[in-house]
Scaffold this motif. Structure first.
Motif, PDB file in Angstrom:
ATOM      1  N   UNK A 286      29.132  58.662  33.718  1.00 20.57           N
ATOM      2  CA  UNK A 286      28.794  58.081  35.105  1.00 20.57           C
ATOM      3  C   UNK A 286      27.309  58.356  36.002  1.00 20.57           C
ATOM      4  N   UNK A 287      26.494  58.397  34.930  1.00 22.54           N
ATOM      5  CA  UNK A 287      24.883  58.218  35.979  1.00 22.54           C
ATOM      6  C   UNK A 287      24.572  57.757  33.927  1.00 22.54           C
ATOM      7  N   UNK A 288      24.286  56.666  34.076  1.00 19.07           N
ATOM      8  CA  UNK A 288      23.958  56.072  33.072  1.00 19.07           C
ATOM      9  C   UNK A 288      22.802  55.641  32.846  1.00 19.07           C
ATOM     10  N   UNK A 289      21.995  55.108  33.719  1.00 16.60           N
ATOM     11  CA  UNK A 289      21.020  55.294  34.178  1.00 16.60           C
ATOM     12  C   UNK A 289      19.745  56.181  34.460  1.00 16.60           C
ATOM     13  N   UNK A 290      20.415  57.566  34.273  1.00 16.15           N
ATOM     14  CA  UNK A 290      19.127  59.010  33.690  1.00 16.15           C
ATOM     15  C   UNK A 290      19.314  59.131  32.388  1.00 16.15           C
ATOM     16  N   UNK A 291      20.000  58.674  31.141  1.00 15.54           N
ATOM     17  CA  UNK A 291      19.559  59.196  30.026  1.00 15.54           C
ATOM     18  C   UNK A 291      18.886  57.939  28.887  1.00 15.54           C
ATOM     19  N   UNK A 292      18.395  58.928  27.779  1.00  6.46           N
ATOM     20  CA  UNK A 292      16.872  58.323  27.722  1.00  6.46           C
ATOM     21  C   UNK A 292      17.471  57.693  26.515  1.00  6.46           C
ATOM     22  N   UNK A 293      17.901  56.756  26.812  1.00  2.00           N
ATOM     23  CA  UNK A 293      17.878  55.130  25.962  1.00  2.00           C
ATOM     24  C   UNK A 293      16.815  54.874  25.227  1.00  2.00           C
ATOM     25  N   UNK A 294      15.533  55.087  25.124  1.00  4.63           N
ATOM     26  CA  UNK A 294      14.725  55.241  24.424  1.00  4.63           C
ATOM     27  C   UNK A 294      14.447  55.278  23.058  1.00  4.63           C
ATOM     28  N   UNK A 295      15.355  56.557  22.715  1.00  4.08           N
ATOM     29  CA  UNK A 295      15.638  57.087  21.669  1.00  4.08           C
ATOM     30  C   UNK A 295      16.521  56.260  20.571  1.00  4.08           C
ATOM     31  N   UNK A 296      16.443  55.766  19.700  1.00  2.56           N
ATOM     32  CA  UNK A 296      17.260  54.638  19.358  1.00  2.56           C
ATOM     33  C   UNK A 296      18.223  56.198  18.349  1.00  2.56           C
ATOM     34  N   UNK A 297      19.597  55.841  18.944  1.00  3.45           N
ATOM     35  CA  UNK A 297      21.041  57.271  18.902  1.00  3.45           C
ATOM     36  C   UNK A 297      21.793  56.925  17.276  1.00  3.45           C
ATOM     37  N   UNK A 298      21.609  55.794  17.615  1.00  5.10           N
ATOM     38  CA  UNK A 298      22.255  55.539  16.309  1.00  5.10           C
ATOM     39  C   UNK A 298      21.601  54.949  14.667  1.00  5.10           C
ATOM     40  N   UNK A 299      20.342  55.006  15.009  1.00  6.82           N
ATOM     41  CA  UNK A 299      18.795  55.054  13.679  1.00  6.82           C
ATOM     42  C   UNK A 299      19.939  55.172  12.459  1.00  6.82           C
ATOM     43  N   UNK A 300      20.802  56.324  12.182  1.00  6.17           N
ATOM     44  CA  UNK A 300      21.428  57.006  11.078  1.00  6.17           C
ATOM     45  C   UNK A 300      22.349  57.074  11.018  1.00  6.17           C
ATOM     46  N   UNK A 301      23.500  56.128  10.303  1.00  2.00           N
ATOM     47  CA  UNK A 301      24.766  56.101   9.844  1.00  2.00           C
ATOM     48  C   UNK A 301      25.061  56.224   8.797  1.00  2.00           C
ATOM     49  N   UNK A 302      26.437  56.540   9.030  1.00  2.00           N
ATOM     50  CA  UNK A 302      26.886  56.418   6.846  1.00  2.00           C
ATOM     51  C   UNK A 302      26.825  55.072   6.437  1.00  2.00           C
ATOM     52  N   UNK A 303      27.106  55.169   5.098  1.00  2.00           N
ATOM     53  CA  UNK A 303      26.231  54.046   4.629  1.00  2.00           C
ATOM     54  C   UNK A 303      27.866  53.420   4.556  1.00  2.00           C
ATOM     55  N   UNK A 304      28.736  53.462   4.639  1.00  2.00           N
ATOM     56  CA  UNK A 304      29.723  52.399   4.957  1.00  2.00           C
ATOM     57  C   UNK A 304      30.268  51.607   6.048  1.00  2.00           C
ATOM     58  N   UNK A 305      28.993  52.360   7.265  1.00  2.00           N
ATOM     59  CA  UNK A 305      29.580  52.111   8.702  1.00  2.00           C
ATOM     60  C   UNK A 305      29.945  50.501   8.813  1.00  2.00           C
ATOM     61  N   UNK A 306      31.062  49.591   8.958  1.00  2.00           N
ATOM     62  CA  UNK A 306      31.165  48.318   8.982  1.00  2.00           C
ATOM     63  C   UNK A 306      30.254  47.872  10.271  1.00  2.00           C
ATOM     64  N   UNK A 307      30.019  45.770   9.485  1.00  2.00           N
ATOM     65  CA  UNK A 307      28.898  45.443  10.417  1.00  2.00           C
ATOM     66  C   UNK A 307      29.130  45.771  12.292  1.00  2.00           C
ATOM     67  N   UNK A 308      29.705  45.657  12.522  1.00  2.00           N
ATOM     68  CA  UNK A 308      30.277  45.489  13.979  1.00  2.00           C
ATOM     69  C   UNK A 308      29.189  46.627  14.359  1.00  2.00           C
ATOM     70  N   UNK A 309      30.182  48.067  14.105  1.00  2.00           N
ATOM     71  CA  UNK A 309      29.602  49.233  14.379  1.00  2.00           C
ATOM     72  C   UNK A 309      28.405  49.735  14.378  1.00  2.00           C
ATOM     73  N   UNK A 310      27.424  49.204  13.652  1.00  2.00           N
ATOM     74  CA  UNK A 310      25.741  49.525  13.598  1.00  2.00           C
ATOM     75  C   UNK A 310      25.350  49.489  14.378  1.00  2.00           C
ATOM     76  N   UNK A 311      23.976  49.984  14.012  1.00  2.00           N
ATOM     77  CA  UNK A 311      23.062  50.089  14.582  1.00  2.00           C
ATOM     78  C   UNK A 311      22.376  48.771  15.663  1.00  2.00           C
ATOM     79  N   UNK A 312      22.887  48.566  16.737  1.00  2.00           N
ATOM     80  CA  UNK A 312      22.706  47.301  17.843  1.00  2.00           C
ATOM     81  C   UNK A 312      21.053  47.013  17.462  1.00  2.00           C
TER      82      UNK A 312
END
Length: 312
Positions: A286-312
């Protein structure tokens, strides 16, 4: 329950940073809340362009979360996200010394306040979860200004002098701070005293018990503390966000987070973490412009995360 002063010895750099910050805050108070907010937004936009501070991280994450958006739309959301963060930062900087009446007047709309009162009437304490959306710091101040006994779980700041200053002003408003390193020890005490305990639960940190749940379709490491405390102590959980409205004031949204105990504690914890993460994602949409996107939200993921779902 007042937090003790930071034991870390401040450096000369810390003292200089604190002095400059206090001077800036003093100047901002002279121009007033709305002007300070506007100035913060303008300055933060410079970080996006031309300086480009974390611009790549920001635009990649927005594009991954909203693949249907065009590059121009992604750029627009990113620029406004920087502006929102700048406004939140400056609004928070001048919050100390603001009267309770002024704090309350800055909320133009509240949805779900009855849920909060009902939860505390149960006598089991209350857990509040929120995220880095809108002005999360102001949300805690607003609850305290309305007489809610509130403890906020927070990470320590790099500058111990500024941290002590911020915690002192929070205490003046009526809010106490629990350092995340002390949450396991102090949260049970707060819940038994029928206090509300607030967690900002969308940034992972090393050393915190976490679980991986989908966030915009990608696995994101998310703290599990709120869910563990809820199940262990029978405390209700509410999701809360404070978002800026077109006129500059805020809207406060409070929603219940379903708590189910099936006997499988690990699965129940993960289910609760997933629920409040989904609620946050819905508000971000609803408010995408008010989120703190500057933080790497997907920095840590499970080791078996598929390539297309890894940190962009």
């Amino acid at each position: 329950m007042t937090e003790t002063a930071s034991p870390r010895a401040p450096t000369l750099t810390h003292r200089l940073e604190y002095a400059v910050t206090r001077l800036m805050v003093g100047a901002l108070r002279l121009v007033g809340w709305r002007t300070a907010s506007w100035v913060g937004g303008r300055i933060a936009r410079l970080a996006y362009w031309p300086l480009g501070i974390r611009r790549g991280v920001t635009t990649r994450q927005i594009a991954a979360a909203f693949p249907e958006r065009s590059p121009a739309e992604v750029d627009d959301i990113a620029a406004r996200s920087y502006e929102s963060f700048g406004r939140t930062t400056f609004e928070t900087a001048i919050l100390p010394g603001t009267s309770r009446e002024e704090i309350i007047a800055r909320i133009e709309r509240v949805e779900g306040w009855d849920l909060l009162e009902k939860a505390l009437a149960g006598g089991q304490g209350l857990i509040i979860v929120t995220g880095h959306l809108g002005n999360w710091e102001f949300g805690g101040s607003y609850l305290a200004a309305r007489g809610i006994a509130l403890d906020a779980v927070a990470r320590g700041m790099a500058n111990p002098i500024f941290e002590d200053y911020v915690n002192h002003t929070r205490h003046q408003i009526g809010m106490e701070v629990i350092h995340d390193r002390d949450a396991v020890r102090r949260t049970p005490r707060s819940l038994r005293a029928n206090r509300a305990v607030a967690f900002v639960s969308d940034h992972d940190a090393l050393g915190l018990a976490s679980t991986f749940v989908p966030f915009f379709g990608r696995p994101a490491k998310t703290p599990r503390g709120p869910a563990v405390f809820a199940l262990r102590f029978g405390a209700p959980v509410l999701f809360m966000v404070v978002v800026r409205q077109p006129g500059g004031r805020y809207a406060l949204f409070i929603e219940p987070v379903e708590i189910a105990s099936t006997g499988d504690r690990e699965a129940d914890v993960d289910a609760i973490v997933l629920r409040f993460t989904q609620m946050l994602e819905a508000k971000i949409r609803e408010y995408p412009d008010q989120y703190f996107w500057q933080h790497r939200r997907w920095r840590r993921q499970p080791p078996d995360t598929p390539p297309h779902l890894r940190e962009p």
